[in-house]
Write a protein that holds these residues in place. Structure first.
Motif, PDB file in Angstrom:
ATOM      1  N   ILE A 272     -37.712 -16.148  87.252  1.00  0.00           N
ATOM      2  CA  ILE A 272     -36.747 -15.969  86.169  1.00  0.00           C
ATOM      3  C   ILE A 272     -36.346 -17.349  85.646  1.00  0.00           C
ATOM      4  CG2 ILE A 272     -34.481 -15.072  85.554  1.00  0.00           C
ATOM      5  CD1 ILE A 272     -36.800 -13.016  86.120  1.00  0.00           C
ATOM      6  N   GLN A 273     -36.530 -17.547  84.353  1.00  0.00           N
ATOM      7  CA  GLN A 273     -36.374 -18.870  83.764  1.00  0.00           C
ATOM      8  C   GLN A 273     -34.906 -19.231  83.522  1.00  0.00           C
ATOM      9  OE1 GLN A 273     -39.249 -20.357  83.666  1.00  0.00           O
ATOM     10  NE2 GLN A 273     -38.544 -22.332  82.936  1.00  0.00           N
ATOM     11  N   VAL A 274     -34.146 -18.306  82.931  1.00  0.00           N
ATOM     12  CA  VAL A 274     -32.729 -18.567  82.673  1.00  0.00           C
ATOM     13  C   VAL A 274     -31.925 -17.301  82.958  1.00  0.00           C
ATOM     14  CG1 VAL A 274     -33.146 -20.339  80.918  1.00  0.00           C
ATOM     15  CG2 VAL A 274     -32.911 -17.956  80.224  1.00  0.00           C
ATOM     16  N   ASN A 275     -30.684 -17.484  83.305  1.00  0.00           N
ATOM     17  CA  ASN A 275     -29.773 -16.367  83.519  1.00  0.00           C
ATOM     18  C   ASN A 275     -28.652 -16.428  82.488  1.00  0.00           C
ATOM     19  OD1 ASN A 275     -30.577 -14.849  86.098  1.00  0.00           O
ATOM     20  ND2 ASN A 275     -30.690 -16.990  86.740  1.00  0.00           N
ATOM     21  N   PRO A 276     -28.232 -15.264  81.967  1.00  0.00           N
ATOM     22  CA  PRO A 276     -27.170 -15.266  80.966  1.00  0.00           C
ATOM     23  C   PRO A 276     -25.811 -15.525  81.608  1.00  0.00           C
ATOM     24  CG  PRO A 276     -27.722 -13.023  81.550  1.00  0.00           C
ATOM     25  CD  PRO A 276     -28.698 -13.899  82.291  1.00  0.00           C
ATOM     26  N   ARG A 277     -24.893 -16.008  80.805  1.00  0.00           N
ATOM     27  CA  ARG A 277     -23.500 -16.113  81.211  1.00  0.00           C
ATOM     28  C   ARG A 277     -22.716 -15.027  80.488  1.00  0.00           C
ATOM     29  NH1 ARG A 277     -22.348 -20.709  83.985  1.00  0.00           N
ATOM     30  NH2 ARG A 277     -23.824 -22.454  83.868  1.00  0.00           N
ATOM     31  N   GLU A 278     -21.514 -14.771  80.956  1.00  0.00           N
ATOM     32  CA  GLU A 278     -20.685 -13.787  80.261  1.00  0.00           C
ATOM     33  C   GLU A 278     -20.403 -14.233  78.829  1.00  0.00           C
ATOM     34  OE1 GLU A 278     -17.227 -12.802  82.490  1.00  0.00           O
ATOM     35  OE2 GLU A 278     -18.353 -11.596  83.940  1.00  0.00           O
ATOM     36  N   ILE A 279     -20.280 -15.548  78.634  1.00  0.00           N
ATOM     37  CA  ILE A 279     -20.151 -16.116  77.290  1.00  0.00           C
ATOM     38  C   ILE A 279     -21.230 -17.186  77.142  1.00  0.00           C
ATOM     39  CG2 ILE A 279     -18.690 -17.454  75.719  1.00  0.00           C
ATOM     40  CD1 ILE A 279     -16.264 -16.151  77.037  1.00  0.00           C
ATOM     41  N   ASN A 280     -22.060 -17.045  76.104  1.00  0.00           N
ATOM     42  CA  ASN A 280     -23.216 -17.924  75.949  1.00  0.00           C
ATOM     43  C   ASN A 280     -23.048 -18.928  74.815  1.00  0.00           C
ATOM     44  OD1 ASN A 280     -25.284 -16.784  77.965  1.00  0.00           O
ATOM     45  ND2 ASN A 280     -24.469 -14.974  76.942  1.00  0.00           N
ATOM     46  N   TYR A 281     -21.819 -19.429  74.669  1.00  0.00           N
ATOM     47  CA  TYR A 281     -21.520 -20.414  73.639  1.00  0.00           C
ATOM     48  C   TYR A 281     -20.730 -21.578  74.219  1.00  0.00           C
ATOM     49  CZ  TYR A 281     -23.340 -17.433  70.002  1.00  0.00           C
ATOM     50  OH  TYR A 281     -24.199 -16.681  69.241  1.00  0.00           O
ATOM     51  N   PHE A 282     -20.989 -22.741  73.639  1.00  0.00           N
ATOM     52  CA  PHE A 282     -20.230 -23.956  73.947  1.00  0.00           C
ATOM     53  C   PHE A 282     -19.260 -24.236  72.798  1.00  0.00           C
ATOM     54  CE2 PHE A 282     -24.277 -24.444  76.123  1.00  0.00           C
ATOM     55  CZ  PHE A 282     -23.945 -25.002  77.348  1.00  0.00           C
ATOM     56  N   TYR A 283     -18.195 -24.938  73.129  1.00  0.00           N
ATOM     57  CA  TYR A 283     -17.312 -25.473  72.093  1.00  0.00           C
ATOM     58  C   TYR A 283     -17.773 -26.902  71.828  1.00  0.00           C
ATOM     59  CZ  TYR A 283     -13.058 -26.226  69.384  1.00  0.00           C
ATOM     60  OH  TYR A 283     -12.166 -26.477  68.375  1.00  0.00           O
ATOM     61  N   HIS A 284     -18.012 -27.216  70.559  1.00  0.00           N
ATOM     62  CA  HIS A 284     -18.753 -28.413  70.168  1.00  0.00           C
ATOM     63  C   HIS A 284     -17.921 -29.188  69.145  1.00  0.00           C
ATOM     64  CE1 HIS A 284     -21.906 -30.923  68.691  1.00  0.00           C
ATOM     65  NE2 HIS A 284     -22.392 -30.121  67.766  1.00  0.00           N
ATOM     66  N   LYS A 285     -17.213 -30.235  69.622  1.00  0.00           N
ATOM     67  CA  LYS A 285     -16.326 -30.974  68.722  1.00  0.00           C
ATOM     68  C   LYS A 285     -16.004 -32.349  69.316  1.00  0.00           C
ATOM     69  CE  LYS A 285     -11.636 -30.787  66.757  1.00  0.00           C
ATOM     70  NZ  LYS A 285     -10.315 -30.115  66.815  1.00  0.00           N
ATOM     71  N   ASP A 286     -15.977 -33.362  68.450  1.00  0.00           N
ATOM     72  CA  ASP A 286     -15.525 -34.706  68.825  1.00  0.00           C
ATOM     73  C   ASP A 286     -16.191 -35.226  70.100  1.00  0.00           C
ATOM     74  OD1 ASP A 286     -13.832 -34.597  66.645  1.00  0.00           O
ATOM     75  OD2 ASP A 286     -12.109 -33.900  67.836  1.00  0.00           O
ATOM     76  N   GLY A 287     -17.522 -35.096  70.163  1.00  0.00           N
ATOM     77  CA  GLY A 287     -18.260 -35.653  71.296  1.00  0.00           C
ATOM     78  C   GLY A 287     -18.259 -34.806  72.550  1.00  0.00           C
ATOM     79  N   ILE A 288     -17.670 -33.609  72.486  1.00  0.00           N
ATOM     80  CA  ILE A 288     -17.745 -32.723  73.653  1.00  0.00           C
ATOM     81  C   ILE A 288     -18.607 -31.512  73.299  1.00  0.00           C
ATOM     82  CG2 ILE A 288     -15.478 -33.411  74.503  1.00  0.00           C
ATOM     83  CD1 ILE A 288     -14.535 -30.559  73.613  1.00  0.00           C
ATOM     84  N   ARG A 289     -19.268 -30.985  74.278  1.00  0.00           N
ATOM     85  CA  ARG A 289     -19.976 -29.704  74.168  1.00  0.00           C
ATOM     86  C   ARG A 289     -19.864 -29.055  75.543  1.00  0.00           C
ATOM     87  NH1 ARG A 289     -25.504 -27.602  74.885  1.00  0.00           N
ATOM     88  NH2 ARG A 289     -25.889 -25.910  73.391  1.00  0.00           N
ATOM     89  N   GLU A 290     -18.835 -28.222  75.675  1.00  0.00           N
ATOM     90  CA  GLU A 290     -18.530 -27.615  76.968  1.00  0.00           C
ATOM     91  C   GLU A 290     -18.448 -26.098  76.819  1.00  0.00           C
ATOM     92  OE1 GLU A 290     -18.358 -28.979  79.849  1.00  0.00           O
ATOM     93  OE2 GLU A 290     -18.152 -31.132  79.445  1.00  0.00           O
ATOM     94  N   ARG A 291     -18.701 -25.400  77.910  1.00  0.00           N
ATOM     95  CA  ARG A 291     -18.726 -23.938  77.915  1.00  0.00           C
ATOM     96  C   ARG A 291     -17.371 -23.337  77.579  1.00  0.00           C
ATOM     97  NH1 ARG A 291     -19.395 -21.327  82.459  1.00  0.00           N
ATOM     98  NH2 ARG A 291     -19.177 -23.057  83.929  1.00  0.00           N
ATOM     99  N   ILE A 292     -17.411 -22.225  76.869  1.00  0.00           N
ATOM    100  CA  ILE A 292     -16.221 -21.402  76.646  1.00  0.00           C
ATOM    101  C   ILE A 292     -16.162 -20.375  77.763  1.00  0.00           C
ATOM    102  CG2 ILE A 292     -15.076 -19.795  75.076  1.00  0.00           C
ATOM    103  CD1 ILE A 292     -16.717 -21.133  72.803  1.00  0.00           C
ATOM    104  N   VAL A 293     -15.045 -20.272  78.438  1.00  0.00           N
ATOM    105  CA  VAL A 293     -14.898 -19.312  79.535  1.00  0.00           C
ATOM    106  C   VAL A 293     -13.641 -18.472  79.300  1.00  0.00           C
ATOM    107  CG1 VAL A 293     -16.125 -20.716  81.230  1.00  0.00           C
ATOM    108  CG2 VAL A 293     -13.659 -21.015  80.952  1.00  0.00           C
ATOM    109  N   GLU A 294     -13.691 -17.228  79.740  1.00  0.00           N
ATOM    110  CA  GLU A 294     -12.547 -16.328  79.613  1.00  0.00           C
ATOM    111  C   GLU A 294     -11.741 -16.339  80.903  1.00  0.00           C
ATOM    112  OE1 GLU A 294     -11.514 -11.709  78.330  1.00  0.00           O
ATOM    113  OE2 GLU A 294     -13.607 -12.368  78.548  1.00  0.00           O
ATOM    114  N   LYS A 295     -10.429 -16.398  80.765  1.00  0.00           N
ATOM    115  CA  LYS A 295      -9.549 -16.400  81.942  1.00  0.00           C
ATOM    116  C   LYS A 295      -8.263 -15.650  81.612  1.00  0.00           C
ATOM    117  CE  LYS A 295      -7.697 -19.520  85.460  1.00  0.00           C
ATOM    118  NZ  LYS A 295      -7.529 -20.936  85.877  1.00  0.00           N
ATOM    119  N   ASP A 296      -8.096 -14.533  82.299  1.00  0.00           N
ATOM    120  CA  ASP A 296      -6.885 -13.713  82.138  1.00  0.00           C
ATOM    121  C   ASP A 296      -6.647 -13.303  80.679  1.00  0.00           C
ATOM    122  OD1 ASP A 296      -6.384 -14.005  84.873  1.00  0.00           O
ATOM    123  OD2 ASP A 296      -5.279 -15.871  84.544  1.00  0.00           O
TER     124      ASP A 296
END
Length: 533
Positions: A272-296
């Motif tokens: 298996i090459q890749v596994n999905p995440r619950e959210i498959n998007y990054f937040y991309h702004k001002d030199g950052i590209r980090e995962r969006i995660v849901e919490k509560d």
């Protein structure tokens, strides 16, 4: 160039999954749309024609015109950009990271395969137009994967600190890389061209995206290649409804997970090459590209203090779509949303993860493209070809693992027989009689007979290995020459295309390199190619 072929499965370098796909194994058919044969494109065209919204064409053309501003563009590329506004125009796409100076040699094979398929499609379906697309992975953030290329067995590396999407990285520090590279190039006509190409691409452009666009356009622009950067606000507006379904409903997570389970049921050998995440998007702004995660019930950007409520995140998506960057699961969907695409051309690893995605596309009513394994090739210079012929080596021999390669050839050229198979067979026949005797007299004796048989076979194996080692010493010069030519053709005991940079081959072949590739790489041949200069 003279072209010879070998089946992919006989090379030993392609996964079970890809070999089964190429064989069109029945159990894999639910995981793809249509197999990439020229006659199957007729129905793929009709399906995409019916399902691709016409307004997206104008958005695509406008984005490309903006991205190509200031770049010298061939008449054919400009014509292809304009044709994308025509409802009878479709694309063939390949994608690749922004590897320094193209990275491994197969970058060229990907693009040549893509261009050549569009030519074949035009010949078969002249009433339509077909545009080759290189989708730049400008939003990737794994800089360590792309900050080097190999040249003459050494790593030429760009040492730079940076975070976020690599496409926006400035090209500062690449003058030092050019100095290192130039020192190894020499002063031939080909070497001077490579120095100039590197300097213009990387020292006269401000970002890695701009440099890579210039480089790919210089190498393939005359063939009509169109280069797309998906990191564009107007293109991403088209992605917003699908991003919402991913972020708030987790549709790809559930469907792709089910597909992965289905693939592993077909064969446990499938990696298996890749596994999905619950959210498959990054937040991309001002030199950052980090995962969006849901919490509560709220949303956070991983490794930052950025937080959103659901309403705030929906509003951010609508107002600033460029700030949302798809990951490896969502990016294929993005490509197919904004491009009138028929076929994706990629390597084995890429096709492996695309095979996980069909049900996800179907759920969102997006046409799933045909999947074509890119051309793979081994380039053999005239000098190397002469050595191979002088040593009496066949092409399949060269693909064997080192020990098997040497042992097979030593047995062939040895003046004594080092194959004890007849002796082992004779031994087995003798022990058959002993087994029958044990059956008739004392069955508990069978275990002792078996132990003796194993012992004697092991003894024959040991003698065979000793004789083979003795012959290797006797034929040492031949073994060295065999090893040298295999090392040259398979550096680091890997495929040449995964190790060499195009510059190393360009030094040998000069400006003929890309025309030769364009003439020799048949994207529908379905076999590994050996290109003999």
């Amino acid at each position: 160039m003279e072209v010879e072929c070998i089946p992919f499965k006989e090379t030993g370098y392609f996964s079970r999954l890809i070999c089964d796909y190429l064989d069109q194994k029945e159990d894999l058919k639910p995981f793809y749309n249509r197999f990439p044969q020229i006659e199957n494109f007729k129905d793929q065209i009709k399906e995409k024609e019916a399902n691709f919204p016409s307004h997206r064409r104008a958005i695509l053309v406008d984005a490309l015109e903006e991205q190509y501003k200031g770049l010298k563009v061939s008449e054919l590329t400009q014509e292809n950009i304009s044709l994308l506004g025509n409802s009878k125009t479709f694309t063939v796409v390949t994608g690749h990271q922004l590897n320094l100076f193209t990275g491994p040699l197969y970058f060229l094979y990907k693009i040549a395969s893509t261009i050549n398929l569009t030519k074949k499609l035009k010949e078969t379906y002249p009433e339509y137009h077909f545009v080759p697309i290189y989708w730049m992975a400008t939003e990737d953030h794994d800089f360590d994967e792309i900050n080097y290329f190999n040249f003459k067995g050494q790593k030429v590396q760009w040492n730079k600190e940076g975070t976020g999407a690599v496409g926006v990285f400035n090209t500062e520090g690449l003058d030092a890389v050019l100095q290192t590279f130039s020192a190894s190039l020499g002063n031939s006509k080909q070497a001077m061209y490579l120095k100039s190409l590197f300097q213009t691409a990387y020292l006269e452009h401000n970002s890695l995206t701009e440099a890579t666009r210039f480089l790919a356009n210089t190498l393939f622009g005359e063939y009509g290649l169109v280069i797309v950067d998906g990191d564009h606000s107007n293109l991403k507006k088209e992605l917003v409804p699908y991003a919402k379904q991913d972020i708030f409903e987790h549709i790809p997570f559930d469907l792709v997970t089910t597909s992965i389970n289905g693939l592993t049921k077909v064969s446990s050998d499938y990696k298996i090459q890749v596994n999905p995440r619950e959210i498959n998007y990054f937040y991309h702004k001002d030199g950052i590209r980090e995962r969006i995660v849901e919490k509560d019930g709220n949303f956070e950007v991983y490794n930052t203090d950025i937080k959103f409520t659901r309403q705030e995140l929906e509003r951010e998506l609508e107002q600033f779509p460029e700030r949302f960057s798809p990951n490896v699961i969502a990016r294929p969907l993005y490509q197919e949303i904004v491009l009138p695409n028929l076929c994706y051309i990629g390597g084995g690893g890429e096709l492996a993860y695309w095979l996980e995605l069909k049900s996800y596309f179907e759920a969102l009513d997006v046409t799933f493209p045909m999947l074509l394994l890119r051309n793979s090739a081994l380039i053999m210079t005239e000098k190397q070809r002469g050595k191979v012929e002088k040593l009496g080596l066949s092409i399949p021999d060269l693909f064997l693992k080192r020990n098997s390669f040497i042992n097979k050839k030593i047995r062939e050229i040895s003046n004594i027989d080092i194959d004890f198979t007849p002796q082992k067979k004779h031994l087995e026949e003798q022990f058959e009689a002993m087994y029958r005797l044990a059956e008739e007299t004392d069955k508990t004796f069978i275990g002792a007979v078996k132990a003796q048989e194993v012992k004697q076979k092991k003894g024959l194996d040991a003698l065979e290995k000793r004789l083979l080692q003795a012959q290797k010493r006797k034929l040492r010069d031949h073994v060295i020459r065999m090893t040298d030519i295999q090392n040259a053709l398979f550096p680091n005991q890997s495929l040449q295309e995964r190790q060499l940079n195009f510059s190393e081959v360009y030094l040998e072949m000069g400006e003929c390199l890309i025309p030769h590739l364009m003439e020799s790489l048949d994207p529908l041949v379905g076999k590994f190619l050996i290109l003999k200069d």
